[in-house]
Design a protein around this motif. Structure first.
Motif, short mmCIF file in Angstrom:
data_model
loop_
_atom_site.label_atom_id
_atom_site.label_comp_id
_atom_site.label_asym_id
_atom_site.label_seq_id
_atom_site.Cartn_x
_atom_site.Cartn_y
_atom_site.Cartn_z
N LEU A 42 -0.61 4.82 8.02
CA LEU A 42 0.81 4.71 8.47
C LEU A 42 1.34 3.34 7.94
O LEU A 42 2.64 3.10 7.37
N PHE A 43 0.59 2.21 8.02
CA PHE A 43 0.69 0.87 7.38
C PHE A 43 1.21 1.01 5.91
O PHE A 43 2.21 0.31 5.48
N ASP A 44 0.29 1.61 5.38
CA ASP A 44 0.53 1.56 4.05
C ASP A 44 1.85 2.58 3.48
O ASP A 44 2.31 2.25 2.60
N HIS A 75 7.52 2.38 1.67
CA HIS A 75 8.83 2.49 2.02
C HIS A 75 9.70 1.14 1.86
O HIS A 75 10.83 1.05 1.28
N VAL A 76 8.82 -0.01 2.11
CA VAL A 76 9.71 -1.25 2.17
C VAL A 76 9.82 -1.71 0.54
O VAL A 76 10.75 -2.32 0.38
N LEU A 77 8.86 -1.60 -0.15
CA LEU A 77 8.65 -1.99 -1.31
C LEU A 77 9.93 -1.01 -2.12
O LEU A 77 10.67 -1.63 -3.07
N ARG A 78 9.86 0.35 -1.76
CA ARG A 78 11.19 1.17 -2.48
C ARG A 78 12.35 0.63 -2.12
O ARG A 78 13.15 0.55 -2.91
N GLU A 79 12.34 0.62 -0.92
CA GLU A 79 13.73 0.09 -0.23
C GLU A 79 14.21 -1.19 -0.76
O GLU A 79 15.54 -1.44 -1.15
N GLU A 109 10.11 -7.38 6.74
CA GLU A 109 10.99 -6.67 5.55
C GLU A 109 11.44 -5.19 6.40
O GLU A 109 12.52 -4.92 6.18
N ALA A 110 10.47 -4.76 7.06
CA ALA A 110 10.65 -3.45 7.60
C ALA A 110 11.65 -3.70 8.73
O ALA A 110 12.74 -2.83 8.83
N GLY A 139 13.52 -2.38 -3.91
CA GLY A 139 13.33 -2.28 -5.33
C GLY A 139 12.31 -3.02 -5.94
O GLY A 139 12.16 -3.39 -7.09
N LEU A 140 11.00 -3.18 -5.09
CA LEU A 140 9.79 -3.96 -5.70
C LEU A 140 8.96 -2.80 -6.36
O LEU A 140 8.93 -1.65 -5.89
N PRO A 141 8.26 -3.15 -7.15
CA PRO A 141 7.15 -2.30 -7.76
C PRO A 141 6.12 -1.85 -6.81
O PRO A 141 5.74 -2.51 -5.74
N LYS A 142 5.46 -0.67 -6.97
CA LYS A 142 4.40 -0.35 -6.17
C LYS A 142 3.24 -1.04 -6.06
O LYS A 142 2.55 -1.04 -4.77
N ASP A 143 2.86 -1.94 -6.86
CA ASP A 143 1.62 -2.65 -6.73
C ASP A 143 1.84 -3.83 -6.54
O ASP A 143 1.16 -4.96 -6.23
N HIS A 144 3.43 -4.31 -5.92
CA HIS A 144 3.39 -5.49 -5.43
C HIS A 144 2.65 -5.90 -4.17
O HIS A 144 2.68 -5.10 -3.20
N VAL A 145 2.27 -7.12 -3.97
CA VAL A 145 1.33 -7.43 -2.86
C VAL A 145 2.09 -8.24 -1.81
O VAL A 145 3.00 -9.04 -2.33
N MET A 146 2.02 -7.82 -0.66
CA MET A 146 2.65 -8.35 0.53
C MET A 146 1.63 -8.60 1.60
O MET A 146 1.00 -7.64 2.08
#
Length: 159
Positions: free
Chosen positions: A71-73, A78-82, A99-100, A84-91
């Protein structure tokens, strides 16, 4: 053969158990050997049941943690998509949660604005419907034909 207690108790607890054994090593507690055996059997059954309960609990906890990870992944994606960051962006996990929260607040704000727009359009619709009814009534009083009223109504709707 592995002792079931190995998975339940930390290593330092074994030292306590061995010290207790040394203190009680002066002989059996009960003179009746059959009674002593039945007590040992009952204790091993209880230990087995407790061991099963602990294993079941641990299994459920592993399952819960696994679901939380999934669920966290999903939340992170969702946060990355919202954002506009790439899927492989590390947070970091904290950054994902911050951000959520921002995304949720933004969506709530948009929902409120949408509700306001709906109310405004409903008010305009009601006003225009009333105006149209007034115009139709006025045309009927002036003995305008039903055909002409339909034409006027269509033109008003197109505008």
């Amino acid at each position: 053969k592995m002792d079931p207690a190995d998975s339940l108790f930390p290593r330092n607890m074994k030292k306590v158990d061995s010290a207790e054994e040394e203190m009680n090593s002066d002989g059996p507690r009960h003179e009746n050997k059959e009674f002593s055996k039945s007590v040992d059997r009952d204790q091993s059954k209880c230990a087995g049941k407790n061991l099963q309960k602990v294993r079941h609990h641990n299994q459920l906890e592993r399952l819960r943690r696994s679901r939380m990870r999934v669920l966290f992944d999903e939340l992170q994606q969702h946060v990355l998509r919202e954002r506009g960051l790439p899927k492989d962006h590390v947070m970091s996990k904290v950054k994902v949660l911050v951000e959520a929260k921002k995304v949720v607040l933004h969506l709530n704000k948009c929902a409120l604005e949408g509700d306001d727009l709906v109310k405004e359009y409903e008010r305009k619709h009601k006003s225009l419907t009333n105006r149209l009814s007034e115009l139709k009534a006025n045309l009927m009083q002036n003995n305008v034909s039903a055909e002409t009223i339909c034409l006027v109504t269509k033109q008003a709707l197109e505008e």
